[in-house]
Design a protein around this motif. Structure first.
Motif, PDB file in Angstrom:
ATOM      1  N   UNK A   1       3.645   8.776  -0.736  1.00 28.42           N
ATOM      2  CA  UNK A   1       3.440   7.598  -1.603  1.00 28.42           C
ATOM      3  C   UNK A   1       4.336   6.613  -1.660  1.00 28.42           C
ATOM      4  N   UNK A   2       5.334   6.575  -0.604  1.00 33.50           N
ATOM      5  CA  UNK A   2       6.357   5.254  -0.564  1.00 33.50           C
ATOM      6  C   UNK A   2       5.383   4.386   0.136  1.00 33.50           C
TER       7      UNK A   2
ATOM      8  N   UNK B   1       0.723  -1.358   0.100  1.00 35.51           N
ATOM      9  CA  UNK B   1      -0.029  -0.006   0.142  1.00 35.51           C
ATOM     10  C   UNK B   1       0.655   1.297  -0.096  1.00 35.51           C
ATOM     11  N   UNK B   2       0.304   2.337  -0.482  1.00 32.54           N
ATOM     12  CA  UNK B   2       0.909   3.663  -0.725  1.00 32.54           C
ATOM     13  C   UNK B   2       0.617   4.428   0.424  1.00 32.54           C
TER      14      UNK B   2
ATOM     15  N   UNK C   1       7.163   4.332   6.966  1.00 29.54           N
ATOM     16  CA  UNK C   1       8.454   4.471   7.415  1.00 29.54           C
ATOM     17  C   UNK C   1       9.213   5.513   6.703  1.00 29.54           C
ATOM     18  N   UNK C   2       8.849   6.021   5.860  1.00 26.77           N
ATOM     19  CA  UNK C   2       9.385   7.159   4.964  1.00 26.77           C
ATOM     20  C   UNK C   2       9.177   8.716   5.905  1.00 26.77           C
TER      21      UNK C   2
ATOM     22  N   UNK D   1      -3.631  15.066  -1.427  1.00 21.08           N
ATOM     23  CA  UNK D   1      -2.723  15.576  -2.581  1.00 21.08           C
ATOM     24  C   UNK D   1      -3.423  16.741  -3.256  1.00 21.08           C
ATOM     25  N   UNK D   2      -4.846  16.530  -3.555  1.00 22.92           N
ATOM     26  CA  UNK D   2      -5.527  17.618  -4.589  1.00 22.92           C
ATOM     27  C   UNK D   2      -5.994  18.643  -3.627  1.00 22.92           C
ATOM     28  N   UNK D   3      -6.175  18.397  -2.347  1.00 21.21           N
ATOM     29  CA  UNK D   3      -6.405  19.763  -1.320  1.00 21.21           C
ATOM     30  C   UNK D   3      -5.157  20.528  -0.997  1.00 21.21           C
ATOM     31  N   UNK D   4      -4.090  20.032  -1.078  1.00 17.89           N
ATOM     32  CA  UNK D   4      -2.617  20.885  -0.889  1.00 17.89           C
ATOM     33  C   UNK D   4      -2.677  21.803  -2.069  1.00 17.89           C
TER      34      UNK D   4
END
Ligand SMILES: [Zn+2]
Length: 255
Positions: free
Chosen positions: A7-8, A1-2, A26-27, A156-159
């Motif tokens: 997206x990591x 899963x991302x 973890x990223x 994402x689209x919100x930012x």
């Protein structure tokens, strides 16, 4: 899963609450609900959300606190156009208006907007999403967005919309619960702010800073807070400015 923020795919199971599973990226350190609830399940959850006591209680004292905050934001801004995204009962919009700003409050919940407009008839309110308003080409000098981002399944689209809505040199002020705060690090799952499906994304400083910088915001600057809430200021650099190297200047922002 991302990870819905960076997206990591490196992730670990964190725990479960309210029958929802939480994973930790973890990223970027984001903790997020997976799988995310379906849009219609969320819509049902938010129906008449403003009627929950937390949004209509103590409006006067909330307005006073917002006035102090917005007064200092006004000093950082060159222009007067103010927007509160996810304005709920509308007290911050009224605070901005009373400070002489050209203030607009938007919310997805039309009954919240009706409540706000009745409560503050001189202020401007609109039932519209940040994304739809950005598509109309509107621009603002101050964006105020408190306790909204943690409710989103996809930030994402919100930012992108926030960045589009901000005028060059404009100021973004955003708050969200802080899972990295010293007062909640232990026993995080017991903390009342961890409440899926109402809250879906749980940020600490690294994850929020990374998300904002990925969306081109500069001078990402966290205000100190004894309470477990991230308060972040960020700016949109002027269109002709060059992008600084990653990690430069972020914490030494003048704002
Ligand atoms: Zn991540």
């Amino acid at each position: 899963m991302e990870c819905p923020s960076c997206f990591q795919t490196e992730t670990t199971f964190y725990g479960s609450k309210n029958a929802h599973d939480l994973y930790e990226c973890q990223h970027c350190t984001l903790i997020y609900v997976h799988p995310m609830p379906a849009p219609d399940a969320l819509a049902a959850f938010y129906h008449d959300y403003h009627k929950t006591p937390q949004y209509t209680r103590k409006l006067k004292s909330k307005q006073r606190r917002a006035t102090k905050r917005i007064w200092s934001l006004k000093r950082l801004s060159k222009g007067k156009r103010f927007i509160d995204i996810g304005c709920n009962a509308g007290f911050a919009v009224e605070a901005a208006r009373s400070l002489g700003l050209d203030a607009l409050g938007i919310d997805l919940d039309s009954s919240s907007i009706e409540f706000a407009q009745r409560q503050y008839p001189l202020a401007q309110f609109q039932t519209i999403s940040a994304e739809a308003l950005a598509a109309q080409g509107e621009g603002f000098d101050i964006i105020y967005c408190c306790e909204v981002i943690e409710h989103l399944a996809n930030p994402q689209t919100f930012l992108d919309a926030l960045y589009t809505l901000l005028n060059d040199g404009g100021v973004l002020f955003l708050t969200t619960p802080d899972i990295g705060h010293f007062s909640v690090k232990q026993n995080l799952l017991d903390w009342t702010a961890i409440r899926p499906p109402e809250h879906l994304l749980y940020f600490a400083k690294p994850s929020l800073k990374q998300l904002l910088e990925t969306h081109q915001f500069s001078k990402v600057n966290f205000r100190p807070n004894f309470k477990p809430t991230l308060k972040v200021l960020a700016q949109k650099r002027a269109a002709n400015a060059t992008r600084p190297q990653q990690g430069q200047g972020s914490d030494k922002a003048a704002i």
